[in-house]
Design an enzyme around this catalytic site. Structure first.
Site, mmCIF file in Angstrom:
data_model
loop_
_atom_site.group_PDB
_atom_site.id
_atom_site.type_symbol
_atom_site.label_atom_id
_atom_site.label_comp_id
_atom_site.label_asym_id
_atom_site.label_seq_id
_atom_site.Cartn_x
_atom_site.Cartn_y
_atom_site.Cartn_z
ATOM 1 N N TYR A 109 39.332 0.542 -55.747
ATOM 2 C CA TYR A 109 39.075 1.408 -56.894
ATOM 3 C C TYR A 109 37.580 1.603 -57.099
ATOM 4 C CZ TYR A 109 43.881 1.088 -58.695
ATOM 5 O OH TYR A 109 45.236 1.180 -58.868
ATOM 6 N N TYR A 148 46.829 -3.013 -52.443
ATOM 7 C CA TYR A 148 45.699 -3.933 -52.571
ATOM 8 C C TYR A 148 46.133 -5.262 -53.176
ATOM 9 C CZ TYR A 148 45.546 -2.429 -57.452
ATOM 10 O OH TYR A 148 45.874 -2.137 -58.751
ATOM 11 N N ARG A 158 49.776 -5.232 -54.757
ATOM 12 C CA ARG A 158 50.402 -4.074 -55.411
ATOM 13 C C ARG A 158 50.896 -3.099 -54.353
ATOM 14 N NH1 ARG A 158 50.111 -2.166 -60.119
ATOM 15 N NH2 ARG A 158 52.297 -1.908 -59.657
ATOM 16 N N HIS A 161 50.390 2.976 -55.306
ATOM 17 C CA HIS A 161 50.812 3.581 -56.567
ATOM 18 C C HIS A 161 49.733 4.470 -57.137
ATOM 19 C CE1 HIS A 161 48.555 0.014 -57.839
ATOM 20 N NE2 HIS A 161 48.283 0.684 -58.949
ATOM 21 N N HIS A 163 48.556 5.765 -60.983
ATOM 22 C CA HIS A 163 48.739 5.617 -62.429
ATOM 23 C C HIS A 163 48.807 6.997 -63.072
ATOM 24 C CE1 HIS A 163 47.734 1.262 -62.608
ATOM 25 N NE2 HIS A 163 46.981 1.529 -61.562
#
Lengths: 243, 199
Positions: A109, A148, A158, A161, A163
Protein backbone atom coordinates in the site's frame (compact mmCIF):
# COMPACT_ATOMS: atom_id res chain seq x y z
CA UNK A 1 -38.93 16.93 0.59
CA UNK A 2 -40.85 13.71 0.02
CA UNK A 3 -40.90 11.38 3.00
CA UNK A 4 -39.41 8.15 1.70
CA UNK A 5 -40.05 6.32 4.96
CA UNK A 6 -37.72 5.05 7.67
CA UNK A 7 -34.65 2.97 6.87
CA UNK A 8 -35.08 -0.79 6.90
CA UNK A 9 -33.35 -1.99 10.10
CA UNK A 10 -30.04 -3.74 9.54
CA UNK A 11 -30.05 -7.55 9.73
CA UNK A 12 -27.04 -7.68 11.97
CA UNK A 13 -26.65 -11.47 11.61
CA UNK A 14 -25.97 -10.94 7.91
CA UNK A 15 -22.97 -8.76 8.78
CA UNK A 16 -19.69 -9.73 10.42
CA UNK A 17 -19.67 -10.22 14.16
CA UNK A 18 -18.03 -7.22 15.88
CA UNK A 19 -16.00 -9.39 18.28
CA UNK A 20 -13.95 -12.20 16.76
CA UNK A 21 -10.83 -13.43 18.60
CA UNK A 22 -9.32 -14.75 15.35
CA UNK A 23 -9.21 -11.17 14.09
CA UNK A 24 -7.20 -9.91 17.01
CA UNK A 25 -7.70 -6.17 16.62
CA UNK A 26 -11.46 -6.65 16.95
CA UNK A 27 -11.00 -7.87 20.52
CA UNK A 28 -10.33 -4.44 22.13
CA UNK A 29 -12.25 -2.49 19.48
CA UNK A 30 -15.70 -4.12 19.68
CA UNK A 31 -18.41 -2.68 21.95
CA UNK A 32 -19.40 -5.00 24.78
CA UNK A 33 -22.87 -3.60 25.37
CA UNK A 34 -25.82 -3.92 22.98
CA UNK A 35 -26.42 -1.22 20.38
CA UNK A 36 -29.28 1.18 21.10
CA UNK A 37 -31.97 0.39 18.53
CA UNK A 38 -34.67 2.79 17.39
CA UNK A 39 -36.44 3.85 14.22
CA UNK A 40 -34.38 6.10 11.99
CA UNK A 41 -34.82 9.87 12.17
CA UNK A 42 -33.96 12.60 9.64
CA UNK A 43 -30.44 12.53 11.11
CA UNK A 44 -29.99 9.09 9.51
CA UNK A 45 -32.42 9.46 6.62
CA UNK A 46 -30.58 12.42 5.09
CA UNK A 47 -26.98 12.42 3.96
CA UNK A 48 -24.39 14.22 1.86
CA UNK A 49 -24.82 14.41 -1.91
CA UNK A 50 -21.91 14.60 -4.27
CA UNK A 51 -22.22 15.80 -7.85
CA UNK A 52 -20.58 14.36 -10.96
CA UNK A 53 -18.90 17.75 -11.34
CA UNK A 54 -16.52 16.96 -8.48
CA UNK A 55 -14.96 14.09 -10.44
CA UNK A 56 -11.75 14.43 -12.41
CA UNK A 57 -11.48 12.55 -15.72
CA UNK A 58 -9.12 9.90 -14.28
CA UNK A 59 -10.72 9.50 -10.85
CA UNK A 60 -12.01 5.99 -11.69
CA UNK A 61 -8.86 4.94 -13.54
CA UNK A 62 -6.28 3.75 -11.00
CA UNK A 63 -3.95 2.64 -13.77
CA UNK A 64 -3.36 6.26 -14.72
CA UNK A 65 -4.67 8.57 -11.99
CA UNK A 66 -1.48 8.65 -9.93
CA UNK A 67 1.04 9.25 -12.70
CA UNK A 68 -1.49 11.17 -14.78
CA UNK A 69 0.55 10.05 -17.78
CA UNK A 70 -0.71 7.46 -20.32
CA UNK A 71 2.95 6.61 -20.98
CA UNK A 72 3.40 5.61 -17.33
CA UNK A 73 0.68 3.11 -16.42
CA UNK A 74 0.66 1.13 -13.18
CA UNK A 75 2.23 -2.34 -13.34
CA UNK A 76 -0.03 -5.36 -12.91
CA UNK A 77 -2.95 -7.35 -14.23
CA UNK A 78 -5.31 -4.87 -15.87
CA UNK A 79 -8.91 -5.33 -14.77
CA UNK A 80 -12.27 -3.63 -15.05
CA UNK A 81 -14.25 -3.67 -11.81
CA UNK A 82 -17.89 -2.89 -12.43
CA UNK A 83 -21.36 -3.46 -11.05
CA UNK A 84 -24.56 -1.90 -9.79
CA UNK A 85 -25.63 -0.35 -6.52
CA UNK A 86 -29.17 -1.29 -5.49
CA UNK A 87 -31.32 -1.11 -2.40
CA UNK A 88 -32.99 -4.07 -0.70
CA UNK A 89 -35.97 -3.78 -3.03
CA UNK A 90 -33.70 -4.07 -6.06
CA UNK A 91 -34.14 -0.44 -7.01
CA UNK A 92 -31.06 1.22 -8.48
CA UNK A 93 -29.21 3.75 -6.32
CA UNK A 94 -28.20 6.44 -8.82
CA UNK A 95 -25.78 9.34 -8.25
CA UNK A 96 -24.07 7.87 -5.23
CA UNK A 97 -20.37 8.15 -4.49
CA UNK A 98 -18.20 5.02 -4.45
CA UNK A 99 -14.59 5.20 -3.32
CA UNK A 100 -12.10 2.36 -3.55
CA UNK A 101 -8.57 1.77 -2.30
CA UNK A 102 -6.16 -1.10 -2.65
CA UNK A 103 -2.59 -2.37 -2.60
CA UNK A 104 -0.49 -2.54 -5.75
CA UNK A 105 0.26 -5.71 -7.74
CA UNK A 106 2.84 -6.74 -5.13
CA UNK A 107 0.55 -6.27 -2.15
CA UNK A 108 2.11 -2.98 -1.00
CA UNK A 109 0.00 0.00 0.00
CA UNK A 110 1.05 3.56 -0.62
CA UNK A 111 0.59 4.53 3.02
CA UNK A 112 3.11 5.96 5.44
CA UNK A 113 2.42 3.08 7.82
CA UNK A 114 2.86 0.17 5.38
CA UNK A 115 6.38 -1.19 5.78
CA UNK A 116 6.04 -4.44 3.79
CA UNK A 117 9.20 -4.88 1.71
CA UNK A 118 7.41 -5.47 -1.60
CA UNK A 119 8.20 -2.27 -3.51
CA UNK A 120 5.93 0.63 -4.25
CA UNK A 121 4.96 1.16 -7.87
CA UNK A 122 5.99 4.72 -8.77
CA UNK A 123 2.96 4.98 -11.05
CA UNK A 124 0.32 3.60 -8.69
CA UNK A 125 -1.43 5.50 -5.90
CA UNK A 126 -4.23 3.05 -5.08
CA UNK A 127 -7.29 5.26 -4.64
CA UNK A 128 -10.20 5.94 -6.96
CA UNK A 129 -13.74 7.22 -6.90
CA UNK A 130 -16.78 7.48 -9.09
CA UNK A 131 -20.50 8.27 -8.93
CA UNK A 132 -23.13 5.78 -10.08
CA UNK A 133 -25.11 6.62 -13.21
CA UNK A 134 -28.90 6.88 -13.44
CA UNK A 135 -29.15 3.07 -13.36
CA UNK A 136 -26.88 2.73 -10.32
CA UNK A 137 -23.98 1.42 -12.44
CA UNK A 138 -20.31 2.12 -11.80
CA UNK A 139 -16.92 1.06 -13.15
CA UNK A 140 -13.24 1.32 -12.28
CA UNK A 141 -10.19 0.45 -14.32
CA UNK A 142 -7.40 -0.80 -12.08
CA UNK A 143 -4.80 -3.50 -11.58
CA UNK A 144 -5.47 -6.63 -9.56
CA UNK A 145 -3.97 -6.14 -6.09
CA UNK A 146 -1.56 -8.68 -4.64
CA UNK A 147 -2.04 -10.65 -1.43
CA UNK A 148 -0.04 -9.42 1.54
CA UNK A 149 1.01 -10.60 4.98
CA UNK A 150 -0.26 -8.91 8.13
CA UNK A 151 0.57 -9.22 11.80
CA UNK A 152 -2.35 -11.21 13.20
CA UNK A 153 -1.60 -14.87 13.72
CA UNK A 154 1.94 -15.92 12.87
CA UNK A 155 1.40 -16.51 9.15
CA UNK A 156 -1.74 -14.66 8.08
CA UNK A 157 -2.10 -13.30 4.56
CA UNK A 158 -4.95 -11.20 3.25
CA UNK A 159 -6.55 -12.46 0.05
CA UNK A 160 -6.44 -10.14 -2.92
CA UNK A 161 -9.03 -7.49 -2.19
CA UNK A 162 -10.26 -4.03 -3.02
CA UNK A 163 -11.76 -1.86 -0.27
CA UNK A 164 -15.03 -0.15 -1.13
CA UNK A 165 -16.82 2.74 0.56
CA UNK A 166 -20.38 3.63 -0.47
CA UNK A 167 -22.55 6.51 0.69
CA UNK A 168 -26.04 5.78 -0.61
CA UNK A 169 -28.49 8.62 -0.15
CA UNK A 170 -28.59 8.75 3.63
CA UNK A 171 -26.06 8.68 6.46
CA UNK A 172 -27.68 5.52 7.85
CA UNK A 173 -26.81 3.62 4.65
CA UNK A 174 -23.10 4.25 5.06
CA UNK A 175 -21.13 1.11 4.24
CA UNK A 176 -17.52 0.03 3.92
CA UNK A 177 -16.75 -3.44 2.62
CA UNK A 178 -14.18 -5.43 0.65
CA UNK A 179 -14.35 -7.18 -2.71
CA UNK A 180 -12.56 -10.50 -3.08
CA UNK A 181 -11.71 -12.34 -6.30
CA UNK A 182 -13.21 -15.60 -7.56
CA UNK A 183 -10.99 -18.59 -6.98
CA UNK A 184 -8.59 -17.04 -4.47
CA UNK A 185 -7.61 -19.84 -2.03
CA UNK A 186 -6.68 -17.30 0.66
CA UNK A 187 -10.32 -16.27 1.17
CA UNK A 188 -11.03 -19.44 3.17
CA UNK A 189 -7.99 -18.82 5.38
CA UNK A 190 -8.65 -15.17 6.13
CA UNK A 191 -9.79 -14.22 9.66
CA UNK A 192 -11.24 -10.93 8.41
CA UNK A 193 -13.36 -12.65 5.75
CA UNK A 194 -14.31 -15.19 8.44
CA UNK A 195 -15.84 -12.49 10.65
CA UNK A 196 -18.88 -13.03 8.38
CA UNK A 197 -20.44 -16.17 9.80
CA UNK A 198 -22.96 -16.92 7.04
CA UNK A 199 -21.08 -18.43 4.13
CA UNK A 200 -23.72 -17.26 1.66
CA UNK A 201 -23.08 -13.70 2.80
CA UNK A 202 -19.30 -14.01 2.44
CA UNK A 203 -19.82 -15.42 -1.05
CA UNK A 204 -21.51 -12.16 -1.96
CA UNK A 205 -18.20 -10.37 -1.47
CA UNK A 206 -16.44 -12.63 -3.97
CA UNK A 207 -16.55 -11.05 -7.43
CA UNK A 208 -16.90 -13.45 -10.36
CA UNK A 209 -14.80 -13.16 -13.48
CA UNK A 210 -17.04 -11.50 -16.08
CA UNK A 211 -15.82 -12.28 -19.58
CA UNK A 212 -18.75 -10.38 -21.12
CA UNK A 213 -17.17 -7.15 -19.95
CA UNK A 214 -13.55 -8.12 -20.53
CA UNK A 215 -12.01 -6.29 -23.49
CA UNK A 216 -9.97 -8.53 -25.81
CA UNK A 217 -6.23 -7.85 -25.75
CA UNK A 218 -6.75 -5.21 -23.04
CA UNK A 219 -8.29 -6.14 -19.66
CA UNK A 220 -10.24 -8.81 -17.77
CA UNK A 221 -13.37 -7.86 -15.83
CA UNK A 222 -14.89 -8.65 -12.43
CA UNK A 223 -18.47 -7.86 -11.48
CA UNK A 224 -19.36 -6.62 -8.02
CA UNK A 225 -22.92 -5.61 -7.15
CA UNK A 226 -23.66 -3.76 -3.92
CA UNK A 227 -26.93 -3.75 -1.96
CA UNK A 228 -27.66 -0.91 0.48
CA UNK A 229 -30.41 -0.58 3.07
CA UNK A 230 -33.84 0.27 1.68
CA UNK A 231 -36.51 2.68 2.88
CA UNK A 232 -39.65 1.12 4.31
CA UNK A 233 -42.77 2.88 3.10
CA UNK A 234 -45.14 3.53 5.97
CA UNK A 235 -48.56 2.20 5.00
CA UNK A 236 -51.64 4.07 6.23
CA UNK A 237 -49.75 5.92 8.90
CA UNK A 238 -49.18 9.23 7.17
CA UNK A 239 -50.10 8.47 3.58
CA UNK A 240 -53.78 7.59 3.50
CA UNK A 241 -53.72 7.35 -0.28
CA UNK A 242 -51.38 4.33 0.06
CA UNK A 243 -48.02 3.78 -1.56
CA UNK B 1 -44.56 -23.99 -0.34
CA UNK B 2 -44.38 -20.35 0.59
CA UNK B 3 -43.67 -17.76 -2.04
CA UNK B 4 -40.03 -16.80 -2.28
CA UNK B 5 -39.27 -13.41 -0.77
CA UNK B 6 -37.70 -11.34 -3.51
CA UNK B 7 -36.16 -8.65 -1.36
CA UNK B 8 -32.37 -8.50 -1.30
CA UNK B 9 -30.06 -8.55 1.70
CA UNK B 10 -27.70 -5.70 2.41
CA UNK B 11 -24.10 -6.30 1.33
CA UNK B 12 -22.12 -7.39 4.39
CA UNK B 13 -19.68 -4.93 5.88
CA UNK B 14 -15.95 -5.47 6.31
CA UNK B 15 -13.43 -3.49 8.29
CA UNK B 16 -11.95 -0.39 6.67
CA UNK B 17 -8.55 -1.78 7.69
CA UNK B 18 -5.38 0.08 8.62
CA UNK B 19 -5.12 1.96 5.32
CA UNK B 20 -8.66 3.33 5.12
CA UNK B 21 -7.12 6.78 4.70
CA UNK B 22 -5.79 5.93 1.22
CA UNK B 23 -9.32 5.84 -0.09
CA UNK B 24 -11.00 8.37 2.17
CA UNK B 25 -8.35 10.91 3.24
CA UNK B 26 -5.51 10.34 0.76
CA UNK B 27 -3.38 13.25 1.99
CA UNK B 28 -3.29 11.62 5.44
CA UNK B 29 -1.75 8.53 3.83
CA UNK B 30 0.82 10.70 2.05
CA UNK B 31 -0.93 10.64 -1.35
CA UNK B 32 -1.17 14.10 -2.89
CA UNK B 33 -2.33 15.09 -6.30
CA UNK B 34 -4.90 12.44 -7.20
CA UNK B 35 -7.80 14.65 -6.03
CA UNK B 36 -7.75 18.46 -5.71
CA UNK B 37 -8.60 18.13 -2.01
CA UNK B 38 -9.77 15.48 0.43
CA UNK B 39 -13.50 14.91 0.44
CA UNK B 40 -15.35 16.36 3.44
CA UNK B 41 -12.46 18.60 4.40
CA UNK B 42 -14.85 20.90 6.34
CA UNK B 43 -18.58 20.73 7.14
CA UNK B 44 -18.94 24.52 6.80
CA UNK B 45 -17.81 27.38 4.60
CA UNK B 46 -16.97 30.88 5.76
CA UNK B 47 -20.14 32.75 6.58
CA UNK B 48 -22.09 29.81 8.02
CA UNK B 49 -24.74 31.13 10.40
CA UNK B 50 -24.57 30.20 14.07
CA UNK B 51 -22.00 29.46 16.74
CA UNK B 52 -18.72 27.99 15.55
CA UNK B 53 -17.62 25.19 17.86
CA UNK B 54 -14.58 22.95 18.06
CA UNK B 55 -14.95 19.41 19.35
CA UNK B 56 -11.81 17.56 20.35
CA UNK B 57 -11.47 13.98 21.49
CA UNK B 58 -10.00 10.54 21.08
CA UNK B 59 -11.32 7.13 20.09
CA UNK B 60 -10.22 4.83 22.89
CA UNK B 61 -10.10 1.03 22.80
CA UNK B 62 -10.89 -1.48 25.57
CA UNK B 63 -7.37 -1.25 26.98
CA UNK B 64 -7.50 2.55 27.33
CA UNK B 65 -5.29 3.13 24.28
CA UNK B 66 -6.29 5.88 21.83
CA UNK B 67 -6.62 4.68 18.24
CA UNK B 68 -4.11 6.25 15.86
CA UNK B 69 -5.82 4.91 12.75
CA UNK B 70 -9.49 5.79 13.23
CA UNK B 71 -11.51 7.45 10.48
CA UNK B 72 -14.50 9.50 11.58
CA UNK B 73 -17.33 11.06 9.63
CA UNK B 74 -19.93 13.49 10.88
CA UNK B 75 -23.29 14.61 9.53
CA UNK B 76 -25.42 17.37 10.96
CA UNK B 77 -28.03 20.06 10.45
CA UNK B 78 -27.35 23.79 10.25
CA UNK B 79 -27.88 26.25 13.12
CA UNK B 80 -31.62 26.32 12.38
CA UNK B 81 -31.97 22.54 12.39
CA UNK B 82 -32.20 22.14 8.60
CA UNK B 83 -30.24 19.40 6.87
CA UNK B 84 -28.43 20.30 3.66
CA UNK B 85 -30.86 19.83 0.80
CA UNK B 86 -33.91 20.71 2.91
CA UNK B 87 -35.87 23.85 2.09
CA UNK B 88 -34.31 26.93 3.65
CA UNK B 89 -31.07 25.19 4.68
CA UNK B 90 -28.00 27.41 5.13
CA UNK B 91 -26.06 27.12 1.83
CA UNK B 92 -22.79 27.55 3.74
CA UNK B 93 -23.32 24.34 5.70
CA UNK B 94 -22.35 21.18 3.80
CA UNK B 95 -23.04 19.19 6.95
CA UNK B 96 -20.60 16.38 6.18
CA UNK B 97 -17.06 16.13 7.52
CA UNK B 98 -14.33 13.50 7.46
CA UNK B 99 -11.49 13.57 9.93
CA UNK B 100 -8.90 11.23 11.33
CA UNK B 101 -7.35 10.57 14.68
CA UNK B 102 -3.83 12.00 14.65
CA UNK B 103 -1.25 9.33 13.84
CA UNK B 104 0.92 10.31 16.83
CA UNK B 105 -1.49 11.50 19.52
CA UNK B 106 -4.76 9.86 18.51
CA UNK B 107 -6.55 13.17 18.95
CA UNK B 108 -9.20 14.37 16.50
CA UNK B 109 -10.75 17.80 16.03
CA UNK B 110 -14.03 18.74 14.40
CA UNK B 111 -14.62 22.42 13.72
CA UNK B 112 -18.19 23.14 12.74
CA UNK B 113 -21.32 25.12 13.46
CA UNK B 114 -23.44 24.02 16.40
CA UNK B 115 -26.60 22.45 14.93
CA UNK B 116 -30.12 23.45 15.89
CA UNK B 117 -32.79 21.02 17.14
CA UNK B 118 -34.31 18.73 14.50
CA UNK B 119 -37.69 16.97 14.50
CA UNK B 120 -38.20 13.20 14.54
CA UNK B 121 -40.54 11.47 12.12
CA UNK B 122 -43.35 11.89 14.66
CA UNK B 123 -42.59 15.59 15.16
CA UNK B 124 -40.85 15.40 18.54
CA UNK B 125 -37.88 17.73 18.99
CA UNK B 126 -34.45 16.14 19.09
CA UNK B 127 -31.86 18.06 21.07
CA UNK B 128 -29.01 19.48 18.97
CA UNK B 129 -26.64 16.70 17.99
CA UNK B 130 -24.07 15.66 15.41
CA UNK B 131 -24.21 12.14 13.97
CA UNK B 132 -20.87 10.35 13.92
CA UNK B 133 -19.72 7.22 12.11
CA UNK B 134 -16.44 5.47 12.92
CA UNK B 135 -14.46 3.10 10.72
CA UNK B 136 -11.10 1.56 11.59
CA UNK B 137 -9.02 -1.58 11.65
CA UNK B 138 -10.67 -4.02 14.05
CA UNK B 139 -14.13 -2.47 13.58
CA UNK B 140 -16.00 -4.94 11.38
CA UNK B 141 -19.06 -2.80 10.86
CA UNK B 142 -18.99 0.99 11.13
CA UNK B 143 -20.16 2.37 14.47
CA UNK B 144 -22.83 5.06 14.62
CA UNK B 145 -23.10 7.39 17.59
CA UNK B 146 -24.08 10.99 18.33
CA UNK B 147 -22.51 14.02 19.93
CA UNK B 148 -24.85 16.08 22.14
CA UNK B 149 -23.81 19.22 24.02
CA UNK B 150 -23.84 19.65 27.80
CA UNK B 151 -24.98 23.28 27.58
CA UNK B 152 -28.13 22.39 25.62
CA UNK B 153 -31.44 21.11 26.94
CA UNK B 154 -31.14 17.36 26.45
CA UNK B 155 -33.94 16.50 28.87
CA UNK B 156 -36.60 15.34 26.41
CA UNK B 157 -34.48 14.10 23.54
CA UNK B 158 -36.17 10.93 22.21
CA UNK B 159 -32.94 9.00 21.67
CA UNK B 160 -31.33 9.90 25.00
CA UNK B 161 -34.63 9.08 26.72
CA UNK B 162 -34.46 5.52 25.41
CA UNK B 163 -31.25 4.74 27.22
CA UNK B 164 -32.36 2.58 30.13
CA UNK B 165 -29.14 2.85 32.12
CA UNK B 166 -29.17 6.58 32.83
CA UNK B 167 -25.52 6.43 33.85
CA UNK B 168 -24.66 5.80 30.19
CA UNK B 169 -26.34 8.99 28.92
CA UNK B 170 -23.25 11.18 29.60
CA UNK B 171 -21.23 9.06 27.14
CA UNK B 172 -23.09 10.91 24.35
CA UNK B 173 -22.71 14.41 25.75
CA UNK B 174 -19.73 16.62 24.90
CA UNK B 175 -18.24 18.49 27.86
CA UNK B 176 -17.65 22.20 27.53
CA UNK B 177 -13.98 23.08 28.04
CA UNK B 178 -14.04 26.77 27.08
CA UNK B 179 -15.82 29.26 24.85
CA UNK B 180 -17.00 27.31 21.82
CA UNK B 181 -14.81 24.35 22.80
CA UNK B 182 -15.95 20.85 23.73
CA UNK B 183 -14.39 17.51 24.62
CA UNK B 184 -15.93 14.27 23.33
CA UNK B 185 -14.05 11.01 23.85
CA UNK B 186 -15.40 7.84 22.29
CA UNK B 187 -14.82 4.66 24.29
CA UNK B 188 -15.25 1.59 22.14
CA UNK B 189 -15.35 -0.88 25.00
CA UNK B 190 -15.17 -1.27 28.75
CA UNK B 191 -15.69 1.28 31.47
CA UNK B 192 -17.59 4.30 30.24
CA UNK B 193 -18.31 2.58 26.91
CA UNK B 194 -19.98 5.00 24.50
CA UNK B 195 -23.54 4.20 23.48
CA UNK B 196 -23.52 3.03 19.84
CA UNK B 197 -26.62 3.04 17.70
CA UNK B 198 -28.55 0.62 15.54
CA UNK B 199 -30.70 3.16 13.82
Amino acid sequence: MTDLGPLVPRQRDMHPVPYDPDYKTSVPRSPKWPLLSMESTPSEETGPRFGHSMLGPLDNNLILNFSGDPGKPAVGERILMHGRVMDEYGRPVPNTLIEIWQANAGGRYRHIKDTYFAPLDPNFGGCGRTITDDQGRYQFLTIRPGAYPWPNRANDWRPMHIHISVFGHSFGQRLITQMYFEGDPLIDRCPIAATIKKRSQLDRLVAPLDMTMARPLDFLAYKFDIVLRGRRQTMFENKLEGM
Amino acid sequence: MTQPLDTLIETPSQTGGPYVHIGCIPTFAGIDGVYPEDLGFSPIEDGAKGEIVTITGQVIDGTGWALRDALLESWQADAAGKYPGQDGADPKVGGFCRFAADKDSGEFTLRTVKPGPTPTRGGAAQAPHISVWIAARGINIGLHTRIYFEDEDNENDPLLSRIEQRNRVPTLIAKKTGPGAYRFDIRLQGEGETVFLDI
